[in-house]
Design an enzyme around this catalytic site. Structure first.
Site, PDB file in Angstrom:
ATOM      1  N   ASN A  57       0.838  -1.210   0.010  1.00  0.00           N
ATOM      2  CA  ASN A  57       0.007  -0.175   0.110  1.00  0.00           C
ATOM      3  C   ASN A  57       0.887   1.261  -0.072  1.00  0.00           C
ATOM      4  O   ASN A  57       0.446   2.218   0.505  1.00  0.00           O
ATOM      5  CB  ASN A  57      -0.879   0.040   1.375  1.00  0.00           C
ATOM      6  CG  ASN A  57      -1.860  -1.042   1.363  1.00  0.00           C
ATOM      7  OD1 ASN A  57      -2.523  -1.409   0.352  1.00  0.00           O
ATOM      8  ND2 ASN A  57      -1.829  -1.838   2.208  1.00  0.00           N
ATOM      9  N   HIS A  82     -14.373  -2.031   5.493  1.00  0.00           N
ATOM     10  CA  HIS A  82     -13.215  -2.847   5.789  1.00  0.00           C
ATOM     11  C   HIS A  82     -13.579  -3.703   7.222  1.00  0.00           C
ATOM     12  O   HIS A  82     -14.375  -3.133   8.039  1.00  0.00           O
ATOM     13  CB  HIS A  82     -11.961  -1.910   6.037  1.00  0.00           C
ATOM     14  CG  HIS A  82     -10.596  -2.644   6.386  1.00  0.00           C
ATOM     15  ND1 HIS A  82     -10.485  -2.518   7.835  1.00  0.00           N
ATOM     16  CD2 HIS A  82      -9.825  -3.143   5.818  1.00  0.00           C
ATOM     17  CE1 HIS A  82      -9.173  -3.048   7.782  1.00  0.00           C
ATOM     18  NE2 HIS A  82      -8.943  -3.606   6.511  1.00  0.00           N
ATOM     19  N   GLU A 114     -16.303   4.103   3.166  1.00  0.00           N
ATOM     20  CA  GLU A 114     -14.815   4.525   2.846  1.00  0.00           C
ATOM     21  C   GLU A 114     -14.675   5.258   1.321  1.00  0.00           C
ATOM     22  O   GLU A 114     -15.716   5.358   0.444  1.00  0.00           O
ATOM     23  CB  GLU A 114     -14.359   3.226   2.424  1.00  0.00           C
ATOM     24  CG  GLU A 114     -14.042   2.114   3.622  1.00  0.00           C
ATOM     25  CD  GLU A 114     -13.467   0.812   3.361  1.00  0.00           C
ATOM     26  OE1 GLU A 114     -12.722   0.825   2.339  1.00  0.00           O
ATOM     27  OE2 GLU A 114     -13.767  -0.076   3.817  1.00  0.00           O
ATOM     28  N   SER A 166     -11.069  -0.988  -0.066  1.00  0.00           N
ATOM     29  CA  SER A 166      -9.787  -1.386  -0.186  1.00  0.00           C
ATOM     30  C   SER A 166      -9.167  -2.593  -1.152  1.00  0.00           C
ATOM     31  O   SER A 166      -8.251  -2.833  -1.463  1.00  0.00           O
ATOM     32  CB  SER A 166      -9.445  -1.908   1.284  1.00  0.00           C
ATOM     33  OG  SER A 166     -10.244  -2.661   1.860  1.00  0.00           O
ATOM     34  N   ASP A 201     -13.943   6.776   6.212  1.00  0.00           N
ATOM     35  CA  ASP A 201     -12.415   6.088   6.191  1.00  0.00           C
ATOM     36  C   ASP A 201     -11.644   6.436   4.934  1.00  0.00           C
ATOM     37  O   ASP A 201     -12.047   5.826   3.817  1.00  0.00           O
ATOM     38  CB  ASP A 201     -12.627   4.600   6.602  1.00  0.00           C
ATOM     39  CG  ASP A 201     -11.230   3.906   6.487  1.00  0.00           C
ATOM     40  OD1 ASP A 201     -10.096   4.565   6.355  1.00  0.00           O
ATOM     41  OD2 ASP A 201     -11.031   2.579   6.918  1.00  0.00           O
ATOM     42  N   HIS A 214      -7.405   4.772   1.835  1.00  0.00           N
ATOM     43  CA  HIS A 214      -6.648   4.488   0.519  1.00  0.00           C
ATOM     44  C   HIS A 214      -6.646   5.690  -0.078  1.00  0.00           C
ATOM     45  O   HIS A 214      -6.393   5.752  -1.295  1.00  0.00           O
ATOM     46  CB  HIS A 214      -7.317   3.266  -0.079  1.00  0.00           C
ATOM     47  CG  HIS A 214      -6.985   1.856   0.617  1.00  0.00           C
ATOM     48  ND1 HIS A 214      -5.832   1.446   0.512  1.00  0.00           N
ATOM     49  CD2 HIS A 214      -7.698   1.299   1.561  1.00  0.00           C
ATOM     50  CE1 HIS A 214      -5.894   0.174   1.315  1.00  0.00           C
ATOM     51  NE2 HIS A 214      -7.003   0.309   2.120  1.00  0.00           N
ATOM     52  N   LYS A 259      -0.443   3.708   4.760  1.00  0.00           N
ATOM     53  CA  LYS A 259      -0.430   3.236   3.367  1.00  0.00           C
ATOM     54  C   LYS A 259       0.367   4.353   2.582  1.00  0.00           C
ATOM     55  O   LYS A 259       1.522   4.301   2.501  1.00  0.00           O
ATOM     56  CB  LYS A 259      -1.873   3.130   3.082  1.00  0.00           C
ATOM     57  CG  LYS A 259      -2.404   2.215   3.843  1.00  0.00           C
ATOM     58  CD  LYS A 259      -3.880   1.747   3.355  1.00  0.00           C
ATOM     59  CE  LYS A 259      -4.486   0.849   4.483  1.00  0.00           C
ATOM     60  NZ  LYS A 259      -4.052  -0.347   5.047  1.00  0.00           N
TER      61      LYS A 259
END
Ligand code: PMP
Length: 376
Positions: free
Chosen positions: A44, A130, A176, A180, A205, A208, A239
């Protein structure tokens, strides 16, 4: 069942056994495994910061200044300078009053959701959230409802139903920015509009997206200029920032509540202060002109593998566990580390390769991989 071997055998026969394989080099863009050099499309480390000399230098400087460890929970021994500096900088960068850091992203999600919601409240999660968000939601004791992935019409229906029965409950939508295992981006504007129509809050979230998306890499809420409409902006430093740790950026009052209620914050030793010091350097780098350059490089590599794709995560769906494992094994033979992702990380029947692209990959490596994946 006292003997774990039967469970392991069952996992193996379902194609679901996981084993730890050695990595014999730093986890950079090119790695060594069992004597073979491979292009690493599994990490990541989207901007290549895990191996950036300035961050290693900041880490070492942090150790010299603050020692090796934090020695206690922050509530017990005191809140160290680098932790406070990092939180102030994160809050400012995310356009929030305050931020709180945790030793990992997992601890952030699993500890903050139970602090924000309890048995009279409702958490409404995207189906593909997640594991850390799912576990946090379960631990909270709140009623947990789930909407189909990125389906705002269904989310809206759920919220209507909840409000019909529990007019006063605290309702938090949890989703998110970049998913992910799918690498797709949530429809943030529509989600914000839906939660505001029903008096709910939003926990986003940005794990990423942080470092990758938005002005100065500050995420999807920043890109959509919706920071003031996302009550809880979560992210990780593990990440794109290349280090480890998690944060929640929010209002000062919510942060103070987390300090009092988030068990994964209260009952754990603070992350090493040197890590916070290095994280501050990572945040500065991400927001700098160098960070912009790395994001441009990343976009170039991503577009080779999947033109028009917004995130650094490109899934290649294969369906069966066996097909995903076999594809991953073949790529490894060809010199590429690309993990097979299986249930329970993704739903059954949707096993896939997960290609993680980094700014640190030379474009030729991305082109060759695209060829092996049959994308060219
Ligand atoms: N949220 C999401 C969406 C993630 O993908 C991850 C890591 N896989 C986490 C949280 C946990 O972050 P960390 O690795 O910092 O514990």
């Amino acid at each position: 069942m006292a003997d774990p071997r039967q469970e392991l055998a069952d996992l193996a026969s379902a194609g679901l056994l996981r084993t730890l394989r050695p990595l014999d080099s730093p986890a950079g863009p090119r790695v060594i495994r069992e004597g073979r050099e491979l292009w690493n499309f599994a990490s990541n480390d989207y901007l290549g910061l895990a191996g950036h000399p300035a961050l290693a230098e900041a880490f070492i400087e942090g150790i010299r200044r603050y020692g090796a460890g934090a020695a206690a929970s922050r509530l017990v021994c005191g809140s160290l300078t680098p932790h406070r500096e990092l939180e102030d900088a994160l809050a400012a960068a995310k356009g929030c009053e305050a931020a709180l850091t945790f030793p990992s992203g997992f601890a952030t999600a699993a500890g903050s959701l139970p602090a924000l919601a309890g048995k009279d409240d409702v958490l409404v999660l995207d189906k593909l959230c997640h594991a850390s968000l799912i576990d946090g939601a379960r631990l909270s004791g709140a009623t947990v409802r789930v909407f189909p992935h990125n389906d705002v019409a269904k989310l809206e229906k759920l919220l209507e139903g909840i409000r019909g029965k529990q007019a006063k409950a605290r309702v938090i939508v949890v989703t998110e920015s970049v998913f992910s295992m799918d690498g797709d981006v949530c429809p943030l504007q529509e989600i914000v509009a839906a939660k505001e129509r029903h008096g709910a809050m939003l926990f986003l979230d940005e794990a990423h997206a942080f470092g990758v998306i938005g002005p100065q890499g500050m995420g999807l809420a920043a890109r959509e200029a919706l920071q003031d409409h996302v009550e809880f902006q979560m992210g990780t430093l593990s990440k794109a920032a290349g280090l480890a740790g998690g944060y929640l950026a929010t209002s000062a009052a919510w942060r103070d509540l987390l300090v009092n209620r988030a068990r994964s914050f209260i009952y754990t030793t603070a992350a090493p202060p040197a890590l916070a010091h290095a994280s501050l350097a990572a945040l500065e780098l991400i927001r700098s002109a160098e960070g912009d350059g790395l994001r441009a490089r990343l976009r170039e590599n991503v577009s080779v593998i999947s033109p028009g794709h917004e995130s650094a995560i490109v899934p290649v769906l294969l369906g069966s566990n066996e097909a995903a494992l076999e594809a991953s094994r073949r790529l490894e033979e060809a010199g590429y580390l690309v993990p097979a992702i299986r249930y329970p990380t993704v739903p059954r029947g949707t096993a896939r390769l997960r290609v993680s692209v980094s700014a640190a990959h030379p474009v030729a490596a991305a082109e060759e991989l695209a060829g092996h994946l049959g994308l060219h």
